[in-house]
Design an enzyme around this catalytic site. Sequence first.
Site, short mmCIF file in Angstrom:
data_model
loop_
_atom_site.label_atom_id
_atom_site.label_comp_id
_atom_site.label_asym_id
_atom_site.label_seq_id
_atom_site.Cartn_x
_atom_site.Cartn_y
_atom_site.Cartn_z
N ASN A 58 0.86 -1.18 0.00
CA ASN A 58 0.00 0.00 0.00
C ASN A 58 0.90 1.23 0.00
O ASN A 58 1.44 1.61 1.03
CB ASN A 58 -0.90 -0.05 1.25
CG ASN A 58 -1.81 1.15 1.35
OD1 ASN A 58 -1.87 1.98 0.44
ND2 ASN A 58 -2.51 1.25 2.46
N LYS A 60 0.15 4.21 -0.43
CA LYS A 60 -0.55 5.37 0.14
C LYS A 60 -0.32 6.61 -0.73
O LYS A 60 -0.20 6.50 -1.94
CB LYS A 60 -0.14 5.59 1.60
CG LYS A 60 -0.31 4.31 2.43
CD LYS A 60 -0.24 4.53 3.92
CE LYS A 60 -0.39 3.20 4.63
NZ LYS A 60 -0.44 3.30 6.07
N HIS A 142 -9.71 1.03 4.42
CA HIS A 142 -8.47 1.23 5.16
C HIS A 142 -8.75 2.16 6.35
O HIS A 142 -9.55 3.09 6.25
CB HIS A 142 -7.39 1.84 4.25
CG HIS A 142 -6.05 1.83 4.90
ND1 HIS A 142 -5.67 2.78 5.81
CD2 HIS A 142 -5.02 0.94 4.81
CE1 HIS A 142 -4.45 2.49 6.25
NE2 HIS A 142 -4.04 1.38 5.66
N GLU A 144 -7.19 4.54 7.54
CA GLU A 144 -6.97 5.98 7.30
C GLU A 144 -8.21 6.60 6.63
O GLU A 144 -8.56 7.74 6.90
CB GLU A 144 -5.70 6.18 6.45
CG GLU A 144 -4.46 6.01 7.32
CD GLU A 144 -3.25 5.42 6.62
OE1 GLU A 144 -3.21 5.42 5.37
OE2 GLU A 144 -2.35 4.94 7.33
N GLU A 214 -5.68 -5.04 10.19
CA GLU A 214 -4.65 -4.03 10.45
C GLU A 214 -4.98 -3.27 11.72
O GLU A 214 -5.78 -2.32 11.69
CB GLU A 214 -4.58 -3.04 9.28
CG GLU A 214 -4.27 -3.68 7.95
CD GLU A 214 -3.69 -2.66 6.98
OE1 GLU A 214 -2.51 -2.81 6.63
OE2 GLU A 214 -4.39 -1.72 6.60
N GLY A 220 2.03 2.24 10.66
CA GLY A 220 2.95 3.36 10.52
C GLY A 220 3.60 3.79 11.82
O GLY A 220 4.21 4.85 11.90
N SER A 260 3.11 -2.14 10.34
CA SER A 260 4.55 -2.16 10.60
C SER A 260 5.23 -3.48 10.24
O SER A 260 6.21 -3.89 10.89
CB SER A 260 4.85 -1.76 12.05
OG SER A 260 4.39 -0.43 12.28
P1 PGA Z 1 2.52 0.26 7.65
O1 PGA Z 1 1.07 0.45 6.98
O2 PGA Z 1 3.10 -1.01 7.10
O3 PGA Z 1 3.30 1.49 7.27
O4 PGA Z 1 2.30 0.16 9.12
C1 PGA Z 1 0.25 -0.64 6.72
C2 PGA Z 1 -1.03 -0.17 6.07
O5 PGA Z 1 -1.53 0.90 6.45
O6 PGA Z 1 -1.56 -0.84 5.18
#
Ligand code: PGA
Length: 301
Positions: A58, A60, A142, A144, A214, A220, A260
């Site tokens: 992803n 983003k 997601h 976010e 997730e 993140g 992460s």
């Molecule tokens: P990350 O994000 O690996 O940076 O923690 C995962 C995601 O949001 O899909």
Amino acid sequence: MRKGLSNTRTEQFFTQSRRTIYNNKYNSKRSATNNNKNKSFYVNAAKASSGKFVVGGNWKCNGSIESIEKLCATLNSGKITADVEIICAPPMVYIDRVQSKLKPPYQVAAQNCWVGKGGAFTGEVSAEMLKDANIPWVILGHSERRSLCGETNEFVGLKTKYALDTGVKVVACIGESLAQREAGNTLKVCFAQLQAIADCVSEKDWDNIIIAYEPVWAIGTGKVATPEQAQDVHAGVRKWMSENVSAVVASKVRIQYGGSVNAGNCDELAQKPDIDGFLVGGASLDGDAFVKICNSAAHSK
Ligand code: PGA
């Protein structure tokens, strides 16, 4: 005035979508009643997915033409030695470029799409457009988008159904916040998110859905769930699928872990029986790390 007008249109749209979904559900519930007779047997039989390990990247809202071309070159030159399905999700404006650069086994995904047919929805991209542009996957729900763009469980359910009906496969994200975990509500939150999707889709639709668990507190943050924490939730999700969708779907559906994941922790996570892949954010922007994460499929059970 305009606001009133658009609200009315949106309401009409939702009423229509709900009605169609209700009718579909009514029909499929009738057949589900028969399957439920054997439910308790199947609950205990919920086990790891029979599907192929699947890793998503992803990207983003990151990158530029230059950095993305570099990333594609690194991915193409990296050796994928494991049996793994790989799906990269670049920012919408770069998908076409990435799709023309990346070689198999890489596939592409969009990071979002609109809840219904396209039209006067400024800034949105419809599932029909994704289909037309040969983009096989879309990430929906997601965290976010849930937290920053106000997407509700119900909205994600409707989007999932619309994308699937249009012929676009879905990576459906679920996961709890830190406060929800600390309050002991992890599974409750995940199940409510899943229920909203299950309310909209048919049993057959699950063939084209990947669930991405997730935990929001791990996204993140560098704070990865322990393999045991992830496995516990994945097993809980599979059991829920067995009890609430069907044993067959539960045994096939792939559940990715995201939050992460990196080149250092992927092998250990991949060994857990109910972890069927990863959805990777930050580390997917580092080509070498991402190739290593894809190859962790070799450690999966
Ligand atoms: P990350 O994000 O690996 O940076 O923690 C995962 C995601 O949001 O899909």
